[in-house]
Design a protein around this motif. Structure first.
Motif, PDB file in Angstrom:
ATOM      1  N   ASN A   1       0.847  -1.192   0.000  1.00 40.78           N
ATOM      2  CA  ASN A   1       0.000   0.000   0.000  1.00 40.78           C
ATOM      3  C   ASN A   1       0.887   1.248   0.000  1.00 40.78           C
ATOM      4  O   ASN A   1       1.072   1.914   1.014  1.00 40.78           O
ATOM      5  CB  ASN A   1      -0.931   0.009   1.213  1.00 40.78           C
ATOM      6  CG  ASN A   1      -2.081  -0.956   1.023  1.00 40.78           C
ATOM      7  OD1 ASN A   1      -2.360  -1.356  -0.107  1.00 40.78           O
ATOM      8  ND2 ASN A   1      -2.731  -1.333   2.095  1.00 40.78           N
ATOM      9  N   VAL A   2       1.436   1.540  -1.168  1.00 36.35           N
ATOM     10  CA  VAL A   2       2.305   2.696  -1.338  1.00 36.35           C
ATOM     11  C   VAL A   2       1.648   3.643  -2.332  1.00 36.35           C
ATOM     12  O   VAL A   2       1.251   3.227  -3.427  1.00 36.35           O
ATOM     13  CB  VAL A   2       3.701   2.277  -1.849  1.00 36.35           C
ATOM     14  CG1 VAL A   2       4.564   3.512  -2.085  1.00 36.35           C
ATOM     15  CG2 VAL A   2       4.369   1.321  -0.868  1.00 36.35           C
ATOM     16  N   ALA A   3       1.518   4.899  -1.935  1.00 35.80           N
ATOM     17  CA  ALA A   3       0.855   5.881  -2.796  1.00 35.80           C
ATOM     18  C   ALA A   3       1.530   5.942  -4.160  1.00 35.80           C
ATOM     19  O   ALA A   3       2.743   5.928  -4.275  1.00 35.80           O
ATOM     20  CB  ALA A   3       0.875   7.250  -2.128  1.00 35.80           C
ATOM     21  N   GLY A   4       0.709   5.999  -5.198  1.00 36.89           N
ATOM     22  CA  GLY A   4       1.228   6.108  -6.551  1.00 36.89           C
ATOM     23  C   GLY A   4       1.573   4.790  -7.200  1.00 36.89           C
ATOM     24  O   GLY A   4       2.107   4.771  -8.305  1.00 36.89           O
ATOM     25  N   THR A   5       1.269   3.686  -6.537  1.00 34.52           N
ATOM     26  CA  THR A   5       1.534   2.366  -7.115  1.00 34.52           C
ATOM     27  C   THR A   5       0.279   1.511  -6.994  1.00 34.52           C
ATOM     28  O   THR A   5      -0.621   1.807  -6.212  1.00 34.52           O
ATOM     29  CB  THR A   5       2.691   1.650  -6.391  1.00 34.52           C
ATOM     30  OG1 THR A   5       2.295   1.371  -5.034  1.00 34.52           O
ATOM     31  CG2 THR A   5       3.953   2.501  -6.397  1.00 34.52           C
ATOM     32  N   LEU A   6       0.238   0.445  -7.765  1.00 32.84           N
ATOM     33  CA  LEU A   6      -0.845  -0.526  -7.639  1.00 32.84           C
ATOM     34  C   LEU A   6      -0.620  -1.317  -6.357  1.00 32.84           C
ATOM     35  O   LEU A   6       0.459  -1.852  -6.116  1.00 32.84           O
ATOM     36  CB  LEU A   6      -0.846  -1.460  -8.847  1.00 32.84           C
ATOM     37  CG  LEU A   6      -2.005  -2.468  -8.910  1.00 32.84           C
ATOM     38  CD1 LEU A   6      -3.314  -1.740  -9.192  1.00 32.84           C
ATOM     39  CD2 LEU A   6      -1.732  -3.510  -9.981  1.00 32.84           C
ATOM     40  N   THR A   7      -1.632  -1.402  -5.513  1.00 30.78           N
ATOM     41  CA  THR A   7      -1.498  -2.061  -4.220  1.00 30.78           C
ATOM     42  C   THR A   7      -2.228  -3.401  -4.204  1.00 30.78           C
ATOM     43  O   THR A   7      -3.060  -3.683  -5.079  1.00 30.78           O
ATOM     44  CB  THR A   7      -2.071  -1.177  -3.099  1.00 30.78           C
ATOM     45  OG1 THR A   7      -3.510  -1.130  -3.239  1.00 30.78           O
ATOM     46  CG2 THR A   7      -1.512   0.240  -3.174  1.00 30.78           C
ATOM     47  N   ALA A   8      -1.923  -4.203  -3.182  1.00 35.37           N
ATOM     48  CA  ALA A   8      -2.639  -5.465  -3.009  1.00 35.37           C
ATOM     49  C   ALA A   8      -4.127  -5.217  -2.817  1.00 35.37           C
ATOM     50  O   ALA A   8      -4.974  -5.975  -3.310  1.00 35.37           O
ATOM     51  CB  ALA A   8      -2.064  -6.234  -1.817  1.00 35.37           C
ATOM     52  N   SER A   9      -4.458  -4.148  -2.102  1.00 37.27           N
ATOM     53  CA  SER A   9      -5.867  -3.806  -1.889  1.00 37.27           C
ATOM     54  C   SER A   9      -6.550  -3.432  -3.198  1.00 37.27           C
ATOM     55  O   SER A   9      -7.730  -3.722  -3.408  1.00 37.27           O
ATOM     56  CB  SER A   9      -5.989  -2.651  -0.894  1.00 37.27           C
ATOM     57  OG  SER A   9      -5.478  -3.016   0.360  1.00 37.27           O
ATOM     58  N   ASP A  10      -5.805  -2.759  -4.097  1.00 32.86           N
ATOM     59  CA  ASP A  10      -6.352  -2.431  -5.412  1.00 32.86           C
ATOM     60  C   ASP A  10      -6.661  -3.701  -6.203  1.00 32.86           C
ATOM     61  O   ASP A  10      -7.694  -3.794  -6.872  1.00 32.86           O
ATOM     62  CB  ASP A  10      -5.356  -1.585  -6.209  1.00 32.86           C
ATOM     63  CG  ASP A  10      -5.193  -0.181  -5.655  1.00 32.86           C
ATOM     64  OD1 ASP A  10      -6.127   0.302  -5.004  1.00 32.86           O
ATOM     65  OD2 ASP A  10      -4.134   0.420  -5.889  1.00 32.86           O
ATOM     66  N   ILE A  11      -5.747  -4.663  -6.163  1.00 35.59           N
ATOM     67  CA  ILE A  11      -5.943  -5.920  -6.894  1.00 35.59           C
ATOM     68  C   ILE A  11      -7.160  -6.656  -6.345  1.00 35.59           C
ATOM     69  O   ILE A  11      -7.994  -7.181  -7.092  1.00 35.59           O
ATOM     70  CB  ILE A  11      -4.680  -6.799  -6.794  1.00 35.59           C
ATOM     71  CG1 ILE A  11      -3.504  -6.081  -7.477  1.00 35.59           C
ATOM     72  CG2 ILE A  11      -4.910  -8.170  -7.432  1.00 35.59           C
ATOM     73  CD1 ILE A  11      -2.160  -6.722  -7.222  1.00 35.59           C
ATOM     74  N   TYR A  12      -7.263  -6.674  -5.031  1.00 35.65           N
ATOM     75  CA  TYR A  12      -8.418  -7.279  -4.347  1.00 35.65           C
ATOM     76  C   TYR A  12      -9.717  -6.614  -4.811  1.00 35.65           C
ATOM     77  O   TYR A  12     -10.689  -7.286  -5.179  1.00 35.65           O
ATOM     78  CB  TYR A  12      -8.193  -7.111  -2.848  1.00 35.65           C
ATOM     79  CG  TYR A  12      -9.353  -7.404  -1.931  1.00 35.65           C
ATOM     80  CD1 TYR A  12      -9.617  -8.703  -1.502  1.00 35.65           C
ATOM     81  CD2 TYR A  12     -10.163  -6.380  -1.443  1.00 35.65           C
ATOM     82  CE1 TYR A  12     -10.659  -8.974  -0.625  1.00 35.65           C
ATOM     83  CE2 TYR A  12     -11.203  -6.634  -0.574  1.00 35.65           C
ATOM     84  CZ  TYR A  12     -11.441  -7.927  -0.166  1.00 35.65           C
ATOM     85  OH  TYR A  12     -12.465  -8.189   0.703  1.00 35.65           O
ATOM     86  N   ALA A  13      -9.722  -5.254  -4.816  1.00 31.30           N
ATOM     87  CA  ALA A  13     -10.921  -4.523  -5.236  1.00 31.30           C
ATOM     88  C   ALA A  13     -11.212  -4.725  -6.714  1.00 31.30           C
ATOM     89  O   ALA A  13     -12.374  -4.741  -7.131  1.00 31.30           O
ATOM     90  CB  ALA A  13     -10.753  -3.030  -4.937  1.00 31.30           C
ATOM     91  N   ALA A  14     -10.162  -4.893  -7.527  1.00 32.77           N
ATOM     92  CA  ALA A  14     -10.359  -5.108  -8.961  1.00 32.77           C
ATOM     93  C   ALA A  14     -11.240  -6.323  -9.210  1.00 32.77           C
ATOM     94  O   ALA A  14     -12.115  -6.303 -10.080  1.00 32.77           O
ATOM     95  CB  ALA A  14      -9.007  -5.281  -9.656  1.00 32.77           C
ATOM     96  N   PHE A  15     -11.028  -7.391  -8.438  1.00 35.54           N
ATOM     97  CA  PHE A  15     -11.821  -8.611  -8.624  1.00 35.54           C
ATOM     98  C   PHE A  15     -13.163  -8.527  -7.905  1.00 35.54           C
ATOM     99  O   PHE A  15     -14.211  -8.809  -8.504  1.00 35.54           O
ATOM    100  CB  PHE A  15     -11.034  -9.833  -8.136  1.00 35.54           C
ATOM    101  CG  PHE A  15     -10.025 -10.323  -9.127  1.00 35.54           C
ATOM    102  CD1 PHE A  15     -10.388 -11.240 -10.097  1.00 35.54           C
ATOM    103  CD2 PHE A  15      -8.731  -9.844  -9.118  1.00 35.54           C
ATOM    104  CE1 PHE A  15      -9.476 -11.684 -11.044  1.00 35.54           C
ATOM    105  CE2 PHE A  15      -7.803 -10.275 -10.062  1.00 35.54           C
ATOM    106  CZ  PHE A  15      -8.176 -11.193 -11.020  1.00 35.54           C
TER     107      PHE A  15
END
Length: 433
Positions: free
Chosen positions: A137-151
């Motif tokens: 979870n680093v600003a300006g990068t794709l995060t694990a939480s983003d990948i989770y939300a993507a699905f």
């Protein structure tokens, strides 16, 4: 005892038979979901990793994934071993190390949902695999939480699974992602600026012109007068002003894959998606016109129900039928639960029921006599008011319309059926004085 178990102070315990079944099923479902996303890569995934800033130009709120990332997740999940964290209050943990093969399942995992949706067991395993691969979870990068939300949010089905298929897209596979999801829509390109400017200007000209020619109503003090005249659609000044303001905010995206005229997605803000059939419609306001279609879907963005969702508008007939990442490791022994949704993206808006109940065709005046002022319009009847009731019946010859001599090409008619109906309404209102 290996290092993983030492770090948990001996709290790894055997799963019960039910827990083991749930874990295995979630593992299989997560793998099937990842495999399905790869099969639907044309609709849901970027073909290669691109710069983070470039992907945000498509949709700054959407967590775009590329094919290699999803393939890496699939391979990692094939390798992992699911273990139970015996701490009754324990969370689900992973080692943020690409060589790690263990996911330690806490109590929250068993309480999560069975099928892919927000807070689901398959989604949790996808999140765990993302963290193992080093997404942080680093600003300006794709995060694990983003990948989770993507699905769980952006690729998931909008419809329900009924009679062996999803109602949104007709997919029969229960554990699947959706070609018609918000992710699919976010990947679509925006309409070129020239076409968008022309369409918006022409539609705004229509909306401004109906105000100029007084084809609208302000307020009817005696709505019972409506019962004494034939049915016609009532459009208010305030409604047209709302359409104007909303249209100014709208952007258009082109969906060349869609076998339809146009559509909206309530989970995305102020976007109208146009399909191939949109460009086969008529250039100027009439039944089956592009400008009428824009008015219809702007009305839908204003939350006026579209009674013929999923259908199309007749192109040739004079009748509106159905208008239609970072590779840096995380801190050792990182809890999953704290990182879920720990990102600053706006999720898609929740869907609203697009079909009203028990209001009939409320825009027409006999039912409006009871609901006047509540504006229970439908997007379809708003569209019909412009395409059928306000449009010119004459042809455009020698730079003017033969019916009323109006010279503006994108205009409504001062001698239209709507003008006749409003004149009769004005006469009837005098009888009620």
């Amino acid at each position: 005892m290996d290092l993983d178990k030492v770090s948990f102070n001996g709290q790894i315990v055997d799963m019960t038979e039910d827990e083991d079944t749930m874990a295995v099923e979630a593992h299989v479902r997560a793998l099937v979901l990842l495999e399905d996303a790869l099969k639907k890569k044309e609709w849901l995934l970027l073909d290669r990793e691109i710069e983070y800033e470039k992907s945000q130009e498509l949709d700054p709120n959407c967590p775009f994934l590329h094919q290699q990332l999803v393939l890496n997740l699939f391979h990692k999940l094939q390798e992992v071993q699911l273990l139970k964290n015996g701490d009754s209050a324990g969370k689900t943990y992973v080692y943020p190390n690409p060589d790690s093969v263990n996911i330690f399942l806490g109590q929250s995992f068993w309480e999560s949902k069975e099928y892919l949706e927000q807070w689901s067991r398959p989604g949790t395993l996808i999140l765990a695999a993302s963290q193992i691969l080093g997404y942080r979870n680093v600003a300006g990068t794709l995060t694990a939480s983003d990948i989770y939300a993507a699905f769980e949010t952006w690729m998931n089905h909008n419809g329900i699974y009924k009679n062996g298929i999803y109602t949104c897209c007709g997919e029969a596979l229960r554990d699947s992602v959706c070609k018609e999801s918000s992710m699919s829509h976010s990947l679509l390109p925006y309409m070129n600026e020239f076409d968008e400017t022309d369409l918006k200007k022409a539609t705004l000209d229509i909306l401004w012109d109906c105000q100029k020619k007084c084809l609208l109503v302000e307020h009817i003090e005696k709505p019972q007068a409506l019962l004494a005249i034939p049915e016609f659609p009532i459009i208010t000044t305030s409604l047209v002003q709302e359409l104007i303001e909303k249209l100014k905010q709208v952007k258009f995206k082109c969906d060349t894959r869609a076998d339809k005229i146009a559509y909206t997605d309530p989970r995305t803000r102020n976007i109208i998606y146009v399909g191939n059939h949109f460009w086969k419609q008529k250039d100027y306001l009439s039944c089956g016109s592009r400008l009428g279609t824009i008015i219809l879907y702007v009305a839908q963005l204003l939350e006026h129900p579209h009674l013929f969702d999923g259908a199309t508008k007749d192109i040739t007939s004079e009748t509106t039928v159905e208008h239609q990442g970072s590779n840096s490791p995380r801190s050792f022994q990182e809890p999953l639960n704290e990182s879920i949704h720990n990102h600053d993206r706006d999720p898609p808006l929740p869907l609203k029921n697009s079909t009203p109940s028990n209001i009939g065709d409320a825009l027409f005046n006999k039912s409006k006599s009871e609901t006047y002022g509540k504006c229970k319009h439908t997007a379809d009847t708003i569209c019909a008011a412009f395409e059928k009731w306000m449009s010119h019946k004459g042809s455009y010859e020698n730079e003017s319309y033969t019916c009323c001599m109006e010279t503006a090409r994108h205009s409504v008619c001062n001698k239209s059926v709507m003008r006749s109906c409003l004149s009769e309404l004005e006469s009837r209102l005098k009888d009620f004085v």
